[in-house]
Design a protein around this motif. Structure first.
Motif, mmCIF file in Angstrom:
data_model
loop_
_atom_site.group_PDB
_atom_site.id
_atom_site.type_symbol
_atom_site.label_atom_id
_atom_site.label_comp_id
_atom_site.label_asym_id
_atom_site.label_seq_id
_atom_site.Cartn_x
_atom_site.Cartn_y
_atom_site.Cartn_z
ATOM 1 N N GLN A 1 0.663 -1.265 -0.054
ATOM 2 C CA GLN A 1 -0.033 -0.099 0.132
ATOM 3 C C GLN A 1 0.816 1.362 -0.041
ATOM 4 O O GLN A 1 0.257 2.396 0.083
ATOM 5 C CB GLN A 1 -0.850 -0.129 1.277
ATOM 6 N N GLY A 2 2.025 0.830 -0.224
ATOM 7 C CA GLY A 2 3.106 2.340 0.005
ATOM 8 C C GLY A 2 3.077 3.203 1.368
ATOM 9 O O GLY A 2 3.235 4.440 1.240
ATOM 10 N N VAL A 3 2.866 2.404 2.307
ATOM 11 C CA VAL A 3 2.919 2.951 3.492
ATOM 12 C C VAL A 3 4.249 3.132 4.143
ATOM 13 O O VAL A 3 5.109 2.145 4.194
ATOM 14 C CB VAL A 3 2.010 2.217 4.721
ATOM 15 N N GLU A 4 4.473 4.328 4.592
ATOM 16 C CA GLU A 4 6.068 4.571 5.381
ATOM 17 C C GLU A 4 6.052 3.844 6.625
ATOM 18 O O GLU A 4 5.264 4.056 7.294
ATOM 19 C CB GLU A 4 6.128 6.105 5.530
ATOM 20 N N HIS A 5 7.050 3.054 6.686
ATOM 21 C CA HIS A 5 7.085 2.204 7.900
ATOM 22 C C HIS A 5 8.611 1.964 8.204
ATOM 23 O O HIS A 5 9.462 1.928 7.197
ATOM 24 C CB HIS A 5 6.329 0.936 7.767
ATOM 25 N N GLY A 6 8.723 1.287 9.305
ATOM 26 C CA GLY A 6 10.178 0.918 9.963
ATOM 27 C C GLY A 6 10.051 -0.693 9.940
ATOM 28 O O GLY A 6 9.249 -1.321 9.446
ATOM 29 N N SER A 7 11.233 -1.027 10.474
ATOM 30 C CA SER A 7 11.273 -2.538 10.939
ATOM 31 C C SER A 7 10.728 -2.916 12.127
ATOM 32 O O SER A 7 10.495 -2.128 13.177
ATOM 33 C CB SER A 7 12.778 -2.977 10.600
ATOM 34 N N VAL A 8 10.256 -4.235 12.421
ATOM 35 C CA VAL A 8 9.665 -4.656 13.515
ATOM 36 C C VAL A 8 10.857 -4.510 14.514
ATOM 37 O O VAL A 8 12.091 -4.933 14.309
ATOM 38 C CB VAL A 8 9.333 -6.393 13.511
ATOM 39 N N GLU A 9 10.593 -3.902 15.735
ATOM 40 C CA GLU A 9 11.588 -3.647 16.905
ATOM 41 C C GLU A 9 11.097 -3.995 18.048
ATOM 42 O O GLU A 9 9.768 -4.260 18.373
ATOM 43 C CB GLU A 9 12.119 -2.275 16.807
ATOM 44 N N LYS A 10 11.887 -4.317 19.168
ATOM 45 C CA LYS A 10 11.491 -4.701 20.519
ATOM 46 C C LYS A 10 11.495 -3.389 21.426
ATOM 47 O O LYS A 10 12.491 -2.592 21.471
ATOM 48 C CB LYS A 10 12.444 -5.909 21.223
ATOM 49 N N ARG A 11 10.357 -3.392 22.114
ATOM 50 C CA ARG A 11 10.255 -2.388 23.133
ATOM 51 C C ARG A 11 9.504 -2.966 24.448
ATOM 52 O O ARG A 11 8.443 -3.620 24.034
ATOM 53 C CB ARG A 11 9.370 -1.152 22.660
ATOM 54 N N PHE A 12 10.240 -2.967 25.627
ATOM 55 C CA PHE A 12 9.758 -3.550 26.815
ATOM 56 C C PHE A 12 9.186 -4.960 26.403
ATOM 57 O O PHE A 12 8.358 -5.502 27.045
ATOM 58 C CB PHE A 12 8.469 -2.680 27.234
ATOM 59 N N GLY A 13 10.114 -5.642 25.730
ATOM 60 C CA GLY A 13 9.784 -6.990 25.373
ATOM 61 C C GLY A 13 8.675 -7.403 24.322
ATOM 62 O O GLY A 13 8.458 -8.540 24.152
ATOM 63 N N GLU A 14 8.099 -6.288 23.710
ATOM 64 C CA GLU A 14 7.092 -6.641 22.682
ATOM 65 C C GLU A 14 7.556 -5.908 21.467
ATOM 66 O O GLU A 14 8.503 -5.320 21.050
ATOM 67 C CB GLU A 14 5.966 -5.482 23.070
ATOM 68 N N SER A 15 6.866 -6.780 20.493
ATOM 69 C CA SER A 15 7.349 -6.534 18.889
ATOM 70 C C SER A 15 6.315 -5.497 18.370
ATOM 71 O O SER A 15 5.430 -5.513 18.555
ATOM 72 C CB SER A 15 6.953 -7.873 18.159
ATOM 73 N N VAL A 16 7.272 -4.563 17.868
ATOM 74 C CA VAL A 16 6.466 -3.035 17.378
ATOM 75 C C VAL A 16 6.812 -2.970 16.147
ATOM 76 O O VAL A 16 8.157 -2.914 15.890
ATOM 77 C CB VAL A 16 6.932 -2.074 18.449
ATOM 78 N N LEU A 17 5.967 -2.544 15.338
ATOM 79 C CA LEU A 17 5.862 -2.145 14.001
ATOM 80 C C LEU A 17 5.710 -0.574 13.937
ATOM 81 O O LEU A 17 4.558 -0.484 13.688
ATOM 82 C CB LEU A 17 5.174 -3.130 12.980
ATOM 83 N N PRO A 18 6.494 0.353 13.737
ATOM 84 C CA PRO A 18 6.340 1.899 13.550
ATOM 85 C C PRO A 18 5.871 1.826 12.024
ATOM 86 O O PRO A 18 6.490 1.448 11.324
ATOM 87 C CB PRO A 18 7.517 2.559 13.916
ATOM 88 N N PHE A 19 5.054 3.030 11.748
ATOM 89 C CA PHE A 19 4.618 3.522 10.604
ATOM 90 C C PHE A 19 4.039 4.873 10.662
ATOM 91 O O PHE A 19 3.761 5.441 11.770
ATOM 92 C CB PHE A 19 3.637 2.566 9.865
ATOM 93 N N LYS A 20 3.746 5.505 9.539
ATOM 94 C CA LYS A 20 3.190 6.634 9.418
ATOM 95 C C LYS A 20 1.987 6.751 8.669
ATOM 96 O O LYS A 20 1.728 6.112 7.600
ATOM 97 C CB LYS A 20 4.252 7.899 9.210
#
Length: 309
Positions: free
Chosen positions: A99-118
């Motif tokens: 869909q052409g969404v700006e996003h990062g890679s999956v990362e760990k925060r406080f032991g959780e898997s997180v996928l950042p995007f805009k």
């Protein structure tokens, strides 16, 4: 049962049609309510959420056609997060690419898997993989099966100069508890099933934020009813020296507002009466709803609102 936590998050977007398309089609949220900004009825107010429009699932937008870009900084909500089944993060990564969404890679925060995007207008968002979330009720959309669907808000990250006084309000007034620390970030959790996490990032020396497209306007916290809200207002005044606005009727909840010590605008919103107050549950978001005081101006308002189709 009384739950404290986040009621909703309200942000600012650019053109309404693109905002509506992104959140309903790309992310697959339900359009729970289509109304206008009660204080500026020349713009829509969209409420996106889960299948029932429950408190803690709702992200709302004021879409202005020609708004200038905002800037994250001190005194702002840096990121808003949604909860999804943990196994769905691979699906969402592929969907964002398609869909052409700006996003990062999956990362760990406080032991959780997180996928950042805009989103298309610069709002900073993330998907948090939650084990077991696939068993929760889901609103599905074309191309998004139930096992991958968003299950409501997870929480927000606030960026402030010094977070201690903000944290004190979360614990004393809103019923959160500090659960973890990671460098300059302190995590607070409530007992709510969704919208239960607030991370406070203390970062001295940053520029202050600027409201505009992509900015979060305010974060609303839950009060079960007027009495619960009044008790929070009392605690704010007596324990923290903070005054709120008078109560405002927003049709679907009743609200008071205040600026917390770090500069972020907070709202306290009642759970009642809810989004089925003016249309049935199975028709939420189907038509433009106006408060009684604006109903006499419906023709004028509808003529000036931007086309959505």
């Amino acid at each position: 049962m009384r739950h404290h936590g986040i009621h909703h998050v309200t942000a600012i977007a650019g053109p309404a049609r693109r905002n509506l398309d992104f959140y309903t089609r790309v992310l697959g949220l339900r359009l729970v309510k289509k109304t206008v900004n009660f204080d500026d009825p020349g713009t829509y107010h969209f409420y996106f959420g889960d299948s029932l429009g429950q408190p803690g699932s709702i992200l709302t937008f004021f879409p202005w056609e020609h708004v200038a870009p905002g800037r994250n900084g001190i005194g702002t909500t840096q990121e808003t997060t949604f909860r999804v089944p943990e196994a769905s993060l691979g699906f969402w990564t592929h969907r964002f690419i398609e869909q052409g969404v700006e996003h990062g890679s999956v990362e760990k925060r406080f032991g959780e898997s997180v996928l950042p995007f805009k989103d298309p207008h610069g709002t900073s968002l993330a998907l948090v993989g939650v084990p077991g979330a696939e068993t929760e009720a889901a609103w599905t959309a074309d191309g998004i099966a139930a096992e991958n669907a968003v299950r409501g808000l997870q929480g927000v990250t606030l960026l402030v100069e010094k977070g201690e006084r903000t944290g004190a309000i979360l614990t004393d007034v809103f019923g959160f508890s500090e659960t973890a620390r990671d460098g300059s970030v302190v995590r607070y959790r409530s007992d709510a099933p969704v919208g239960h996490t607030v991370d406070i990032r203390s970062a001295g020396g940053f520029l202050p934020g600027r409201m505009g497209s992509g900015s979060v306007h305010h974060v609303a916290f839950r009060a079960s009813d007027d009495a619960d809200q009044a008790e929070m207002v009392r605690k704010l005044a007596e324990n923290h020296g903070l005054q709120t606005t008078e109560q405002k009727d927003r049709n679907y909840f009743r609200s008071v507002y205040f600026r917390e010590p770090g500069g972020v605008l907070f709202e306290i919103a009642t759970d009642e009466p809810g989004f089925a107050a003016d249309e049935p549950q199975d028709r939420l978001g189907a038509s433009l709803k106006l408060p009684a005081f604006l109903e006499p101006r419906r023709n004028e308002i509808e003529a000036h609102l931007p086309e959505l189709a």
